[in-house]
Design a protein around this motif. Structure first.
Motif, PDB file in Angstrom:
ATOM      1  N   ILE A   1       1.530  22.849 103.007  1.00 40.84           N
ATOM      2  CA  ILE A   1       1.322  22.474 101.604  1.00 40.84           C
ATOM      3  C   ILE A   1       2.618  22.106 100.885  1.00 40.84           C
ATOM      4  O   ILE A   1       2.663  21.075 100.178  1.00 40.84           O
ATOM      5  N   PRO A   2       3.716  22.867 101.002  1.00 39.57           N
ATOM      6  CA  PRO A   2       4.947  22.456 100.314  1.00 39.57           C
ATOM      7  C   PRO A   2       5.429  21.066 100.719  1.00 39.57           C
ATOM      8  O   PRO A   2       5.862  20.271  99.871  1.00 39.57           O
ATOM      9  N   ARG A   3       5.335  20.734 102.015  1.00 38.00           N
ATOM     10  CA  ARG A   3       5.757  19.404 102.455  1.00 38.00           C
ATOM     11  C   ARG A   3       4.859  18.323 101.863  1.00 38.00           C
ATOM     12  O   ARG A   3       5.338  17.248 101.469  1.00 38.00           O
ATOM     13  N   GLN A   4       3.553  18.589 101.747  1.00 37.16           N
ATOM     14  CA  GLN A   4       2.637  17.608 101.177  1.00 37.16           C
ATOM     15  C   GLN A   4       2.983  17.319  99.718  1.00 37.16           C
ATOM     16  O   GLN A   4       2.898  16.174  99.266  1.00 37.16           O
ATOM     17  N   VAL A   5       3.375  18.369  98.975  1.00 32.97           N
ATOM     18  CA  VAL A   5       3.786  18.171  97.585  1.00 32.97           C
ATOM     19  C   VAL A   5       5.106  17.415  97.533  1.00 32.97           C
ATOM     20  O   VAL A   5       5.278  16.491  96.726  1.00 32.97           O
ATOM     21  N   MET A   6       6.058  17.772  98.379  1.00 31.90           N
ATOM     22  CA  MET A   6       7.351  17.104  98.408  1.00 31.90           C
ATOM     23  C   MET A   6       7.200  15.621  98.731  1.00 31.90           C
ATOM     24  O   MET A   6       7.866  14.765  98.141  1.00 31.90           O
ATOM     25  N   ASP A   7       6.320  15.284  99.673  1.00 38.62           N
ATOM     26  CA  ASP A   7       6.125  13.900 100.088  1.00 38.62           C
ATOM     27  C   ASP A   7       5.146  13.143  99.198  1.00 38.62           C
ATOM     28  O   ASP A   7       4.779  12.013  99.511  1.00 38.62           O
ATOM     29  N   ARG A   8       4.707  13.779  98.128  1.00 38.19           N
ATOM     30  CA  ARG A   8       3.776  13.173  97.160  1.00 38.19           C
ATOM     31  C   ARG A   8       2.440  12.779  97.797  1.00 38.19           C
ATOM     32  O   ARG A   8       1.753  11.871  97.318  1.00 38.19           O
ATOM     33  N   GLU A   9       2.054  13.466  98.861  1.00 33.02           N
ATOM     34  CA  GLU A   9       0.719  13.260  99.408  1.00 33.02           C
ATOM     35  C   GLU A   9      -0.325  13.872  98.478  1.00 33.02           C
ATOM     36  O   GLU A   9      -1.480  13.436  98.445  1.00 33.02           O
ATOM     37  N   VAL A  10       0.073  14.915  97.759  1.00 31.43           N
ATOM     38  CA  VAL A  10      -0.778  15.547  96.748  1.00 31.43           C
ATOM     39  C   VAL A  10       0.060  15.776  95.502  1.00 31.43           C
ATOM     40  O   VAL A  10       1.297  15.761  95.552  1.00 31.43           O
ATOM     41  N   HIS A  11      -0.613  15.979  94.368  1.00 33.94           N
ATOM     42  CA  HIS A  11       0.100  16.199  93.110  1.00 33.94           C
ATOM     43  C   HIS A  11       0.571  17.646  92.962  1.00 33.94           C
ATOM     44  O   HIS A  11       1.690  17.899  92.523  1.00 33.94           O
TER      45      HIS A  11
ATOM     46  N   ARG B   1      -1.607  40.601  96.415  1.00 27.45           N
ATOM     47  CA  ARG B   1      -1.727  39.240  96.939  1.00 27.45           C
ATOM     48  C   ARG B   1      -1.709  38.283  95.751  1.00 27.45           C
ATOM     49  O   ARG B   1      -2.570  38.353  94.879  1.00 27.45           O
ATOM     50  N   ARG B   2      -0.753  37.394  95.703  1.00 30.44           N
ATOM     51  CA  ARG B   2      -0.648  36.474  94.583  1.00 30.44           C
ATOM     52  C   ARG B   2      -0.855  35.035  95.044  1.00 30.44           C
ATOM     53  O   ARG B   2      -0.698  34.717  96.228  1.00 30.44           O
ATOM     54  N   THR B   3      -1.203  34.191  94.093  1.00 30.23           N
ATOM     55  CA  THR B   3      -1.330  32.757  94.357  1.00 30.23           C
ATOM     56  C   THR B   3      -0.365  32.015  93.450  1.00 30.23           C
ATOM     57  O   THR B   3      -0.313  32.266  92.239  1.00 30.23           O
ATOM     58  N   LEU B   4       0.413  31.106  94.040  1.00 32.57           N
ATOM     59  CA  LEU B   4       1.383  30.305  93.305  1.00 32.57           C
ATOM     60  C   LEU B   4       0.940  28.851  93.288  1.00 32.57           C
ATOM     61  O   LEU B   4       0.474  28.318  94.303  1.00 32.57           O
ATOM     62  N   MET B   5       1.070  28.218  92.140  1.00 33.56           N
ATOM     63  CA  MET B   5       0.856  26.783  92.037  1.00 33.56           C
ATOM     64  C   MET B   5       2.219  26.106  92.116  1.00 33.56           C
ATOM     65  O   MET B   5       3.161  26.513  91.420  1.00 33.56           O
ATOM     66  N   ILE B   6       2.350  25.092  92.956  1.00 34.52           N
ATOM     67  CA  ILE B   6       3.635  24.420  93.122  1.00 34.52           C
ATOM     68  C   ILE B   6       3.514  22.936  92.795  1.00 34.52           C
ATOM     69  O   ILE B   6       2.479  22.308  93.040  1.00 34.52           O
ATOM     70  N   CYS B   7       4.573  22.392  92.220  1.00 35.18           N
ATOM     71  CA  CYS B   7       4.660  20.963  91.932  1.00 35.18           C
ATOM     72  C   CYS B   7       6.134  20.573  91.988  1.00 35.18           C
ATOM     73  O   CYS B   7       7.010  21.434  92.051  1.00 35.18           O
TER      74      CYS B   7
ATOM     75  N   LEU C   1       5.739  13.187  87.424  1.00 38.40           N
ATOM     76  CA  LEU C   1       4.547  14.012  87.602  1.00 38.40           C
ATOM     77  C   LEU C   1       3.458  13.405  86.738  1.00 38.40           C
ATOM     78  O   LEU C   1       3.644  13.217  85.533  1.00 38.40           O
ATOM     79  N   SER C   2       2.340  13.068  87.339  1.00 33.87           N
ATOM     80  CA  SER C   2       1.278  12.368  86.611  1.00 33.87           C
ATOM     81  C   SER C   2       0.742  13.215  85.463  1.00 33.87           C
ATOM     82  O   SER C   2       0.804  14.451  85.489  1.00 33.87           O
ATOM     83  N   ASP C   3       0.183  12.523  84.465  1.00 35.39           N
ATOM     84  CA  ASP C   3      -0.402  13.234  83.324  1.00 35.39           C
ATOM     85  C   ASP C   3      -1.585  14.089  83.762  1.00 35.39           C
ATOM     86  O   ASP C   3      -1.817  15.164  83.208  1.00 35.39           O
ATOM     87  N   SER C   4      -2.352  13.604  84.751  1.00 31.25           N
ATOM     88  CA  SER C   4      -3.495  14.397  85.229  1.00 31.25           C
ATOM     89  C   SER C   4      -3.019  15.715  85.836  1.00 31.25           C
ATOM     90  O   SER C   4      -3.639  16.758  85.648  1.00 31.25           O
ATOM     91  N   ALA C   5      -1.891  15.670  86.553  1.00 31.30           N
ATOM     92  CA  ALA C   5      -1.342  16.898  87.137  1.00 31.30           C
ATOM     93  C   ALA C   5      -0.790  17.822  86.057  1.00 31.30           C
ATOM     94  O   ALA C   5      -0.961  19.047  86.118  1.00 31.30           O
TER      95      ALA C   5
END
Length: 315
Positions: free
Chosen positions: A132-142, A266-272, A278-282
């Motif tokens: 997941i971190p690589r996908q965010v870094m490569d802009r595959e996901v927002h 157990r925690r959940t982190l949102m990363i961007c 960064l898009s307005d939708s994100a």
């Protein structure tokens, strides 16, 4: 050649006179005529044949008119699309998340998000945590949802949910209703575990080793939904995040058995991305998820209680 000159040119074509054309584009007639003159200088020829009673297109003007309409139309279309994106009247939002976040955590805030922005198309992609971190870094996901802070310093991390690991069993299980169980009491129990939960499984195994208690794994499954089905069928018990069994605890088809030593936050982190576009939708999703605080999630998971104050699922 700029678009304003082309607008003035098309106004003369449509209106037939420089006077009406100037009124249409809210300019004075001399200013409009000067704009047309500059355009003619740029293309190196006259666009209009001018006489006392009529303004008609030259061959160069006829050649230019359709291109001018396409260029101005493309400008207008682009501005409408950009305006729609800015007001979230269109656009896409791609999210990468691990199973717990995708299936149990995101539906409630996304319902709020899509109520506000119904024209945004949302895609949620289940991904391995390590990817997941690589996908965010490569802009595959927002944006992405992970459990640990990634090693990329370019990523911004926001904690959006805190949970706990709990032991659950079928309502008819012999330990159902007990309140002070210990790890050593679980010797001989059959456990159902998640096939992809290598890190969490190792923590659980170490906990059992510390208390010199064997952990007997009866089945490894691919999802929490499978695990819950197997536990309800009395194949074994399971240690899972509370959020994954909240509905089953409310419906009393599973019960929570408190274990004193089972202390695994157990925690959940949102990363961007921290830097860059960064898009307005994100951006709006981040606002919604951050505002969807722990109390809101607790209300969606709350287990009914008896008059004595104990939860029905453990009473």
């Amino acid at each position: 050649m700029d678009l304003l000159q082309l607008e003035h040119f098309l106004a003369v074509v449509d209106e037939g006179t420089f006077t009406r054309a100037a009124q249409r584009v809210c300019r004075t007639q001399p200013a409009g005529s000067q704009s047309i003159k500059k355009l003619e200088e740029e293309i190196g020829g006259q666009l209009f044949s001018r006489d006392l009673h009529d303004v008609s297109l030259t061959e160069a003007g006829k050649a230019l008119v359709e291109y001018a309409r396409k260029m101005v139309r493309a400008r207008d279309d682009a501005m409408r699309e950009l305006g729609a994106l800015k007001t979230l009247k269109s656009g896409t939002l791609n999210i990468a998340a691990h199973e717990t976040a995708a299936v149990y955590l995101l539906p409630a805030p996304l319902r709020t998000y899509l109520t506000r922005f119904p024209d945004v198309r949302v895609g949620i992609y289940r991904s391995p945590l390590a990817e997941i971190p690589r996908q965010v870094m490569d802009r595959e996901v927002h944006v992405g949802f992970v459990k640990e802070e990634p090693g990329f310093h370019e990523l911004k991390c926001i904690e959006v949910h805190s949970d706990e690991m709990i032991l659950v069993a079928a309502p008819n299980h012999p330990r159902a209703g007990r309140q002070n169980e210990h790890v050593r009491d679980l010797a001989g129990e059959r456990f159902v575990v998640h096939h992809l939960w290598t890190c969490t499984e190792q923590k659980i195994l170490r906990l059992f080793e510390q208390h010199r208690t064997p952990c007997r794994i009866a089945a490894e499954l691919w999802s929490f939904e499978n695990i819950k089905t197997f536990v309800q069928a009395e194949v074994g018990v399971a240690i899972v995040p509370r959020i994954t069994v909240a509905q089953e605890l409310r419906d009393r088809v599973l019960v929570h058995i408190p274990v004193a030593e089972l202390n695994m936050p157990r925690r959940t982190l949102m990363i961007c991305r921290e830097q860059g576009y960064l898009s307005d939708s994100a951006r709006e999703l981040i606002k919604v998820v951050r505002s969807f605080n722990g109390e809101m999630w607790r209300r969606t998971q709350r287990v009914p209680r008896t008059q004595s104050g104990k939860s029905i699922a453990t009473a």
